[in-house]
Design a protein around this motif. Structure first.
Motif, PDB file in Angstrom:
ATOM      1  N   GLY A  76       0.908  -1.254   0.026  1.00 12.08           N
ATOM      2  CA  GLY A  76      -0.143  -0.029  -0.087  1.00 12.08           C
ATOM      3  C   GLY A  76       0.673   1.372   0.006  1.00 12.08           C
ATOM      4  O   GLY A  76       1.559   1.498   1.034  1.00 12.08           O
ATOM      5  N   THR A  94       1.565   4.796   2.837  1.00 10.88           N
ATOM      6  CA  THR A  94       1.097   4.185   4.320  1.00 10.88           C
ATOM      7  C   THR A  94       2.588   3.890   5.034  1.00 10.88           C
ATOM      8  O   THR A  94       3.387   2.699   4.158  1.00 10.88           O
ATOM      9  CB  THR A  94       0.030   3.164   4.222  1.00 10.88           C
ATOM     10  OG1 THR A  94       0.575   1.919   3.635  1.00 10.88           O
ATOM     11  CG2 THR A  94      -1.206   3.895   3.546  1.00 10.88           C
ATOM     12  N   GLN A 144       2.298   1.490   7.024  1.00  7.37           N
ATOM     13  CA  GLN A 144       2.118  -0.217   6.984  1.00  7.37           C
ATOM     14  C   GLN A 144       2.456  -0.829   5.966  1.00  7.37           C
ATOM     15  O   GLN A 144       2.553  -1.947   5.770  1.00  7.37           O
ATOM     16  CB  GLN A 144       0.582  -0.342   7.601  1.00  7.37           C
ATOM     17  CG  GLN A 144       0.362   0.120   8.913  1.00  7.37           C
ATOM     18  CD  GLN A 144      -0.718   1.469   8.646  1.00  7.37           C
ATOM     19  OE1 GLN A 144      -0.330   2.389   7.761  1.00  7.37           O
ATOM     20  NE2 GLN A 144      -1.528   1.467   9.143  1.00  7.37           N
ATOM     21  N   GLY A 145       2.412  -0.206   4.616  1.00 10.43           N
ATOM     22  CA  GLY A 145       2.610  -0.816   3.288  1.00 10.43           C
ATOM     23  C   GLY A 145       3.741  -1.565   3.241  1.00 10.43           C
ATOM     24  O   GLY A 145       3.814  -2.896   2.968  1.00 10.43           O
ATOM     25  N   MET A 178      -3.290  -2.417   2.127  1.00  9.86           N
ATOM     26  CA  MET A 178      -3.701  -1.602   3.252  1.00  9.86           C
ATOM     27  C   MET A 178      -5.014  -0.868   2.622  1.00  9.86           C
ATOM     28  O   MET A 178      -5.819  -0.269   3.453  1.00  9.86           O
ATOM     29  CB  MET A 178      -2.696  -0.467   3.355  1.00  9.86           C
ATOM     30  CG  MET A 178      -1.782  -0.905   4.562  1.00  9.86           C
ATOM     31  SD  MET A 178      -2.297  -1.465   5.997  1.00  9.86           S
ATOM     32  CE  MET A 178      -3.365  -0.009   6.547  1.00  9.86           C
ATOM     33  N   VAL A 221      -7.795  -3.229   3.502  1.00  7.38           N
ATOM     34  CA  VAL A 221      -8.178  -3.196   4.787  1.00  7.38           C
ATOM     35  C   VAL A 221      -8.967  -1.836   5.179  1.00  7.38           C
ATOM     36  O   VAL A 221      -9.995  -1.933   5.859  1.00  7.38           O
ATOM     37  CB  VAL A 221      -6.859  -3.136   5.668  1.00  7.38           C
ATOM     38  CG1 VAL A 221      -7.115  -2.690   6.948  1.00  7.38           C
ATOM     39  CG2 VAL A 221      -6.030  -4.574   5.460  1.00  7.38           C
ATOM     40  N   ARG A 222      -8.658  -0.658   4.715  1.00  9.13           N
ATOM     41  CA  ARG A 222      -9.383   0.267   4.974  1.00  9.13           C
ATOM     42  C   ARG A 222     -10.892   0.391   4.289  1.00  9.13           C
ATOM     43  O   ARG A 222     -11.747   0.908   4.838  1.00  9.13           O
ATOM     44  CB  ARG A 222      -8.647   1.608   4.307  1.00  9.13           C
ATOM     45  CG  ARG A 222      -7.437   2.021   5.133  1.00  9.13           C
ATOM     46  CD  ARG A 222      -6.550   3.031   4.363  1.00  9.13           C
ATOM     47  NE  ARG A 222      -5.507   3.723   5.284  1.00  9.13           N
ATOM     48  CZ  ARG A 222      -4.344   4.381   4.732  1.00  9.13           C
ATOM     49  NH1 ARG A 222      -4.524   4.959   3.623  1.00  9.13           N
ATOM     50  NH2 ARG A 222      -3.491   4.575   5.684  1.00  9.13           N
TER      51      ARG A 222
END
Length: 315
Positions: free
Chosen positions: A242, A245, A247-248, A302, A305-306
């Protein structure tokens, strides 16, 4: 609490798991570090940069030359490698930021090739023969543990930095550049300065990663150190996890590296049209994954997920 527990687990694993797993996790940490470094300009600002390996390679060779040619202490060469990578980014990368889109991507690719050719033809870098780095005076497992914790610490620093950027005015401004640079500039966003900051920050982190990589491998040469595969892998890992982000890269890097490792193991075991699967088959699979991500999940894992979170909130 979850993040602290994960960090604690990774710290403990360094002394519990076998040597080959320590090496594998070190590679995961290094690529997360590189992906987070790339993500600052490539993800948040939307500038597709295929030249990350340039700064990585410059950092590796800076450490190698300073250590072997000028007897500089290895620990001192690591920050100096980051500084040199930043200088290179300032000299060649900042002018490239005048371009946008595919033109910027192609120029960064060309710069990587030119840097590789330059290093190959310089005597101080050892030319095509490369540089043999001094090894640490410890047993193999202790050596791997040292680099494991070095990459782990730098990876955590890069992730924390991306987390802070994502929630700062700097990060919001980079996102504004990604969405539409011209209106952002009209509204008062100092686009050139912000892009320069993002590029230099990513270059410094990549240079430091390259220096540690040089000592880790004990040998560097132009073809491997400036391999285009490194830049492509970093971009692909960030895309899958992602873009834009923090987290990506944390998601994309382990996912892609595990896939590559499984494919390498299976390459010599599974038949394919009467012969074994070639080791390069992972590139074909990566290409298929990239196409699927572009079609089904353009914002990566991500993004999915969003999307799921958004559906839950609206129900």
């Amino acid at each position: 609490m979850g993040a602290a527990a994960a960090v604690g687990l990774l710290a403990v694993l360094g002394v519990l798991i076998p040597l080959d797993w320590v090496t594998t996790l070190s590679a995961v940490f290094m690529y997360i570090l590189l992906a987070e470094s790339w993500n600052i300009l490539g993800g948040y600002a939307g500038y597709l940069n295929f030249g990350m390996v340039t700064f990585f390679g410059v950092g590796a060779y800076t450490a190698g030359v300073l250590c072997t040619q000028y007897n500089v202490h290895p620990l001192l060469t690591i920050p100096l490698a980051g500084v040199m990578a930043t200088v290179v980014a300032l000299l060649v990368g900042v002018p490239a930021l005048r371009l946008r889109g595919v033109y910027f991507a192609i120029l960064t690719l060309i710069i990587s090739f030119l840097t590789q050719v330059l290093v190959t033809n310089l005597d101080i870098t050892g030319g095509a023969s490369g540089i043999y780095m001094p090894s640490l005076p410890f047993d193999p497992f202790t050596n791997e543990q040292i680099f494991y914790y070095a990459f782990l610490g730098l990876m955590l620093l890069a992730v924390l930095l991306a987390f802070i950027i994502e929630r700062s005015r700097f990060g919001y401004a980079l996102v504004a550049i990604r969405e539409d640079e011209d209106p952002a500039e009209i509204l008062g966003v100092h686009t050139t300065w912000l892009k320069t900051q993002a590029l230099l920050l990513g270059a410094f982190l990549a240079g430091v990663a390259g220096a540690i990589y040089a000592f880790h491998t004990s040998y560097i040469e132009p073809q491997g150190t400036f391999s285009l595969d490194i830049s492509i892998d970093v971009v692909l890992m960030s895309l899958v996890g992602g873009l834009g982000t923090w987290q990506g890269p944390v998601i994309g890097v382990p996912l892609m590296l595990v896939t590559a490792q499984v494919l390498r193991i299976l390459a010599g075991e599974l038949p394919f049209l009467g012969s074994t699967i070639p080791p390069e088959f992972d590139r074909v699979v990566f290409g298929i994954i990239l196409i699927l991500v572009a079609l089904l999940a353009p914002y990566g894992v991500m993004g999915l997920v969003r999307r799921v979170r958004g559906r839950r909130l609206t129900v």
